[in-house]
Scaffold this active site. Structure first.
Site, PDB file in Angstrom:
ATOM      1  N   LYS A   1      -2.844  -8.666  -7.043  1.00 23.78           N
ATOM      2  CA  LYS A   1      -3.207  -9.715  -8.017  1.00 23.78           C
ATOM      3  C   LYS A   1      -4.434 -10.434  -7.475  1.00 23.78           C
ATOM      4  CE  LYS A   1      -1.374 -11.169 -11.916  1.00 23.78           C
ATOM      5  NZ  LYS A   1      -0.608 -10.347 -12.857  1.00 23.78           N
TER       6      LYS A   1
ATOM      7  N   SER B   1      -2.060   0.452 -19.112  1.00 26.86           N
ATOM      8  CA  SER B   1      -3.199   0.389 -18.186  1.00 26.86           C
ATOM      9  C   SER B   1      -3.254   1.657 -17.341  1.00 26.86           C
ATOM     10  CB  SER B   1      -3.067  -0.819 -17.246  1.00 26.86           C
ATOM     11  OG  SER B   1      -3.623  -1.959 -17.837  1.00 26.86           O
TER      12      SER B   1
ATOM     13  N   LYS C   1       7.493  -4.348 -10.262  1.00 29.67           N
ATOM     14  CA  LYS C   1       7.406  -3.938 -11.671  1.00 29.67           C
ATOM     15  C   LYS C   1       6.982  -2.462 -11.775  1.00 29.67           C
ATOM     16  CE  LYS C   1       5.544  -6.899 -14.501  1.00 29.67           C
ATOM     17  NZ  LYS C   1       4.613  -7.717 -15.318  1.00 29.67           N
TER      18      LYS C   1
ATOM     19  N   HIS D   1       0.825  -1.210   0.000  1.00 26.36           N
ATOM     20  CA  HIS D   1       0.000   0.000   0.000  1.00 26.36           C
ATOM     21  C   HIS D   1       0.864   1.268   0.000  1.00 26.36           C
ATOM     22  CE1 HIS D   1      -3.456  -2.478   1.963  1.00 26.36           C
ATOM     23  NE2 HIS D   1      -3.464  -2.583   0.655  1.00 26.36           N
ATOM     24  N   HIS D   2       2.160   1.128  -0.349  1.00 24.66           N
ATOM     25  CA  HIS D   2       3.012   2.324  -0.296  1.00 24.66           C
ATOM     26  C   HIS D   2       2.568   3.368  -1.312  1.00 24.66           C
ATOM     27  CE1 HIS D   2       4.901   0.533  -3.808  1.00 24.66           C
ATOM     28  NE2 HIS D   2       5.544   1.655  -4.015  1.00 24.66           N
TER      29      HIS D   2
ATOM     30  N   LYS E   1      -2.548  -2.262  -8.025  1.00 26.79           N
ATOM     31  CA  LYS E   1      -2.899  -2.644  -9.402  1.00 26.79           C
ATOM     32  C   LYS E   1      -2.381  -4.035  -9.714  1.00 26.79           C
ATOM     33  CE  LYS E   1      -4.005  -1.007 -13.649  1.00 26.79           C
ATOM     34  NZ  LYS E   1      -4.947  -2.118 -13.726  1.00 26.79           N
TER      35      LYS E   1
END
Ligand code: NAD
Length: 472
Positions: free
Chosen positions: A108, A364, A96, A66-67, A72
């Site tokens: 995910k 995205s 990534k 949550h940094h 995503k």
């Protein structure tokens, strides 16, 4: 259903993180905070079958870090979905995004089903139910957690997700930004389909542009004439092959699960794709040689090998036989940890997945920005720019007495479309990230780009905590 629980992708990712951290001065408490998954939601829900019986399905959504918010990451439908895999993939998304400097934490999700065994109606029910479970626990939303397609899901599922989210949240003005990878009609973005392959092309182009690195591999600078073998001619493999061959590289082999095609003179990518789509195989294709065991092509001599199919493709079994000078990891996790060590000892350059396939999440991100601003890229400035360029050309013609041809005028005056801007942003992201990662590799005196990529990512994540004074 048999999930692969004995292997932990999450543990594997953390081994690389530890290795990268050993080259850094990072507080052990901070490292522990970064490595752990912040929130794990595991749930089951029933699906009513056509005959009146019920199947209970297992779903996950893992928010690794949550940094940065929102988090995503894709949603995977596969019979192998398990907690360790989802945690590992969520963690990879964190690193990534940090590496390519996209302001998201990693996440995910997955449902343990084989989507091929379900009808479209059932898949719609599953997707809508999965989404409503996420809504109930506030595990989805444009400011919270933004899923995307992954293995077994596509823009179709993303359309069902956004429709369900909007039905539950009619007052959320940015609701379209709750998911990316949507069809264009549902406020998706131009260029998303080809984004990952284009990112692979740009990443490899940058790698082969560095003279010093190519000298070390005994290769010439540039893509022209480079011999390439690709595994998997799906979305990522096809677009990577297309852009690489358009830039002058020669695709000499393509491996598919049901056979490969080999042609030293170079394979025509458009033709072979049409043939594959029509025939579901390369068998019978008029040019080149059909190879029954497609994956035997992975160990043939070439300059660049691009696994673009699945994880675990280059293992201790075949790593010693790889003859490529460069491996471009277009798929997620195609090289196992043990194989990675063998390949590095052989002096092979590995362009890591966390960098090379980041084109998808990059575009995205642009889609999410488009959804938040509620306007497509280029809509406001295109005509304004065109007028300016037109005036500029007229001015030059007047001053010089020369005139531009109609074709020259058309090219120069053309304002940027959404696709032009998406491609420009994608190129900027991939080029900058490659040279930063490679620079860190050299500065730290380490062999591999993967460790360097994790160092860049860890530095960026760490600063989010230290700037808040949470860790020293
Ligand atoms: P895809 O399903 O479109 O294509 C995969 C291709 O690999 C298919 O043509 C399939 O037939 C082939 N294949 C499957 N098993 C094989 C085997 N054993 N040997 C040889 N070929 C085989 O999937 P995709 O979207 O192209 O994704 C490929 C990889 O890239 C995956 O690892 C995925 O996680 C990763 N990835 C995809 C994206 C994206 O935007 N699509 C983004 C990031 C990472």
């Amino acid at each position: 259903m048999n999930a692969k629980v004995e292997y932990s992708l999450f543990d594997d990712v953390n081994k690389v993180v530890d290795d990268a951290a050993s080259h850094m001065d990072i507080h052990p408490g901070l490292l522990e905070q970064i490595k752990l998954c912040n929130s794990i939601y595991k749930f089951s829900f029933p699906l009513k079958n056509g005959d009146g019986t019920y199947t209970v399905l297992l779903g996950y959504r893992v928010q690794h870090s949550h940094h940065k918010l929102p988090v995503k990451g894709g949603i995977r439908y596969s019979s192998f979905v398990n907690e360790e895999e989802v945690k590992g993939l969520a963690a990879l998304m964190t690193y990534k995004c940090a590496l390519v400097n996209i302001p998201y934490g990693g996440a995910k999700g997955g449902v343990r089903i084989d989507p091929k065994k379900y009808t479209v109606d059932q898949l719609e029910k599953i997707t809508r139910r999965y989404t409503s479970e996420l809504i109930k626990k506030k595990f989805i939303g444009p400011a919270i957690d933004v899923p995307a397609p992954d293995y077994g899901t596509s823009s179709r599922e993303m359309a069902w997700i956004v429709d369900t989210f909007e039905a539950f949240n009619p007052d959320v003005i940015n609701a379209k930004g709750c998911v990316t990878g949507k069809p264009l009609s549902q406020h998706g973005i131009e260029g998303r389909t080809e984004a990952t392959g284009m990112g692979v092309f740009i990443g490899i182009r940058e790698a082969v542009s560095v003279k010093e690195d190519m000298n070390a591999l005994g290769l010439k600078v540039g893509l022209k004439g480079k011999k390439i073998i690709i595994q998997g001619l799906g979305n990522v493999g096809y677009y990577s092959a297309k852009y690489l061959s358009e830039a002058g590289a020669r695709i000499i082999g393509i491996a598919e699960y049901n056979g490969g095609i080999w042609d030293e003179n170079g394979i025509d990518i458009e033709r072979i794709k049409v043939y594959q789509t029509e025939n579901k195989t390369f068998k019978g294709y008029a040019k080149g040689q059909f190879i029954e065991d497609g994956n035997s092509l992975l160990t043939k001599p070439c300059d660049i090998l691009i696994p673009a199919a699945l994880e675990n493709q280059i293992t201790v079994q075949n790593a010693h036989d790889i003859k490529a000078k460069i491996i471009g990891e277009a798929a997620n996790g195609p090289v196992t940890q043990e194989a990675n060590t063998i390949l590095l000892e052989k002096g092979i350059m590995i362009i890591p997945d966390m960098y090379l396939n980041a084109g998808g999440v990059t575009v995205s991100y642009f889609e999410w920005l488009k959804n938040l601003s509620r306007v497509s890229f280029g809509k406001l400035e295109k005509r304004y720019d065109m007028k300016k360029y037109e005036e500029l050309l007229l001015g030059i013609e007047k001053a010089t007495g020369d005139s531009f041809s109609e074709e020259q005028k058309r090219i120069i005056i053309k304002g940027a479309s959404e696709r032009d801007l998406v491609n420009s942003g994608l190129e900027e992201t991939m080029v900058t990230a490659y040279h930063h990662m490679n620079g860190v590799r050299k500065e730290k005196g380490i062999k591999d780009l993967r460790t360097a990529g994790f160092i860049v990512a860890l530095e960026r994540i760490a600063i989010s905590y230290t700037d808040l004074g949470i860790f020293p």
